[in-house]
Scaffold this motif. Structure first.
Motif, PDB file in Angstrom:
ATOM      1  N   THR A 168     -21.217 -75.179 -51.745  1.00  0.00           N
ATOM      2  CA  THR A 168     -20.977 -76.145 -50.668  1.00  0.00           C
ATOM      3  C   THR A 168     -21.012 -75.403 -49.340  1.00  0.00           C
ATOM      4  N   LYS A 169     -21.131 -76.156 -48.276  1.00  0.00           N
ATOM      5  CA  LYS A 169     -20.970 -75.589 -46.943  1.00  0.00           C
ATOM      6  C   LYS A 169     -19.502 -75.330 -46.663  1.00  0.00           C
ATOM      7  N   TYR A 170     -19.248 -74.565 -45.651  1.00  0.00           N
ATOM      8  CA  TYR A 170     -17.891 -74.388 -45.128  1.00  0.00           C
ATOM      9  C   TYR A 170     -17.352 -75.737 -44.668  1.00  0.00           C
ATOM     10  N   ASP A 171     -16.071 -75.968 -44.901  1.00  0.00           N
ATOM     11  CA  ASP A 171     -15.400 -77.215 -44.500  1.00  0.00           C
ATOM     12  C   ASP A 171     -15.929 -78.434 -45.237  1.00  0.00           C
ATOM     13  N   PHE A 172     -16.375 -78.241 -46.464  1.00  0.00           N
ATOM     14  CA  PHE A 172     -16.778 -79.377 -47.288  1.00  0.00           C
ATOM     15  C   PHE A 172     -15.529 -80.017 -47.877  1.00  0.00           C
ATOM     16  N   PHE A 173     -15.353 -81.309 -47.653  1.00  0.00           N
ATOM     17  CA  PHE A 173     -14.184 -82.011 -48.157  1.00  0.00           C
ATOM     18  C   PHE A 173     -14.518 -82.691 -49.478  1.00  0.00           C
ATOM     19  N   GLY A 174     -14.059 -82.128 -50.565  1.00  0.00           N
ATOM     20  CA  GLY A 174     -14.342 -82.711 -51.869  1.00  0.00           C
ATOM     21  C   GLY A 174     -14.169 -81.697 -52.974  1.00  0.00           C
ATOM     22  N   GLU A 175     -14.223 -82.188 -54.213  1.00  0.00           N
ATOM     23  CA  GLU A 175     -13.903 -81.363 -55.365  1.00  0.00           C
ATOM     24  C   GLU A 175     -14.869 -80.205 -55.569  1.00  0.00           C
ATOM     25  N   LEU A 176     -16.104 -80.312 -55.070  1.00  0.00           N
ATOM     26  CA  LEU A 176     -17.050 -79.208 -55.230  1.00  0.00           C
ATOM     27  C   LEU A 176     -16.559 -77.922 -54.577  1.00  0.00           C
ATOM     28  N   ALA A 177     -15.651 -78.042 -53.607  1.00  0.00           N
ATOM     29  CA  ALA A 177     -15.130 -76.862 -52.922  1.00  0.00           C
ATOM     30  C   ALA A 177     -13.852 -76.323 -53.576  1.00  0.00           C
ATOM     31  N   TYR A 178     -13.340 -77.028 -54.598  1.00  0.00           N
ATOM     32  CA  TYR A 178     -12.045 -76.651 -55.193  1.00  0.00           C
ATOM     33  C   TYR A 178     -12.210 -75.473 -56.164  1.00  0.00           C
ATOM     34  N   PRO A 179     -11.624 -74.320 -55.876  1.00  0.00           N
ATOM     35  CA  PRO A 179     -11.620 -73.241 -56.865  1.00  0.00           C
ATOM     36  C   PRO A 179     -10.962 -73.654 -58.187  1.00  0.00           C
ATOM     37  N   SER A 180      -9.990 -74.536 -58.115  1.00  0.00           N
ATOM     38  CA  SER A 180      -9.255 -74.969 -59.307  1.00  0.00           C
ATOM     39  C   SER A 180     -10.097 -75.820 -60.263  1.00  0.00           C
ATOM     40  N   ARG A 181     -11.259 -76.300 -59.800  1.00  0.00           N
ATOM     41  CA  ARG A 181     -12.079 -77.188 -60.631  1.00  0.00           C
ATOM     42  C   ARG A 181     -13.408 -76.534 -61.050  1.00  0.00           C
ATOM     43  N   GLU A 182     -13.553 -75.249 -60.812  1.00  0.00           N
ATOM     44  CA  GLU A 182     -14.857 -74.614 -61.012  1.00  0.00           C
ATOM     45  C   GLU A 182     -15.348 -74.655 -62.458  1.00  0.00           C
TER      46      GLU A 182
END
Length: 237
Positions: A168-182
């Motif tokens: 994702t890009k920096y400051d992406f708001f959503g689950e794709l940016a979540y380390p906990s969901r990788e």
């Protein structure tokens, strides 16, 4: 002749003089704001991270329009400042990264953030419920760890500044940016193994430097908890 001309055109000359004064003030405002922001940080003991480690790359996203606000929030402020202990930790992370990946560098997107800018970011998300908004932007009334100079947003890049693919890009708001969901996102095919590996390069280096990561943003790392930052330092206003 000169005196007669001045008397005849006194009002016009006065208007021109006033215009030039106002115009010159407007030209100076961005520089004064930048000097003020940097002076405030320096007065509070914060340091320019590139003076601690010149190999660290810096591109403050809030000094550009390439951010979720779509506006330049920082103006002429383009240097990344942090508390000395946090900057030293960042230098340790940089050292570890280069020891294990000589062709890679840390690329800082945000560091110490004035609380005035925190308000701008908070107010840019009026449609999000407050609980959801707090995931991405700390309430300015409480203060972000960025406001204390103890947090950093960054990625890993090549020597010439090209960021690695993090999914994702920096400051992406959503689950794709979540380390906990990788793990889940990898199984679903929403992230690739290479993207996760790139994130692990960043996380490993930052943890070796003494930083902790957070649940919702792969790019955000804290040198201290909010509670410890509050006890040790003042907010940058």
């Amino acid at each position: 002749m000169t005196q007669r001309f001045a008397e005849t055109h006194r009002d016009t000359l006065r208007k021109i003089f006033v215009y030039l004064c106002v115009f010159s003030v407007h030209l100076c405002v961005p520089t004064l704001k930048a000097q003020s922001a940097e002076a405030t940080m320096q007065k509070q003991g914060l340091v320019d991270v590139q003076k601690v480690d010149p190999s660290i790359l810096v591109e403050l996203k809030y000094s550009t329009t390439d951010n979720f606000v779509g506006k330049d929030v920082y103006g002429e402020l383009t240097r990344a400042y942090m508390q000395p202990m946090a900057a030293q930790k960042l230098a340790e992370a940089s050292k570890y990264l280069q020891a294990h990946h000589p062709d890679l560098r840390l690329l800082v997107y945000d560091a110490a953030r004035p609380r005035s800018a925190q308000w701008n970011l908070w107010n840019a998300l009026p449609d999000l419920p407050e609980k959801e908004r707090r995931k991405y932007v700390a309430d300015p009334r409480e203060g972000s760890i960025h406001n204390y100079g103890c947090a950093v947003d960054l990625t890993v890049a090549t020597k010439d500044g090209k960021p690695l693919d993090m999914g994702t890009k920096y400051d992406f708001f959503g689950e794709l940016a979540y380390p906990s969901r990788e793990d889940e996102l990898l199984k679903a095919g929403k992230l690739t193994q290479k993207q996760i590996d790139n994130r692990l390069i960043l996380r490993t280096a930052m943890r070796q430097g003494g930083f902790s990561s957070i649940e919702y943003e792969w790019w955000h790392f804290n040198a201290l908890s909010r509670e410890k930052a509050k006890m040790a330092f003042r907010i940058v206003d």
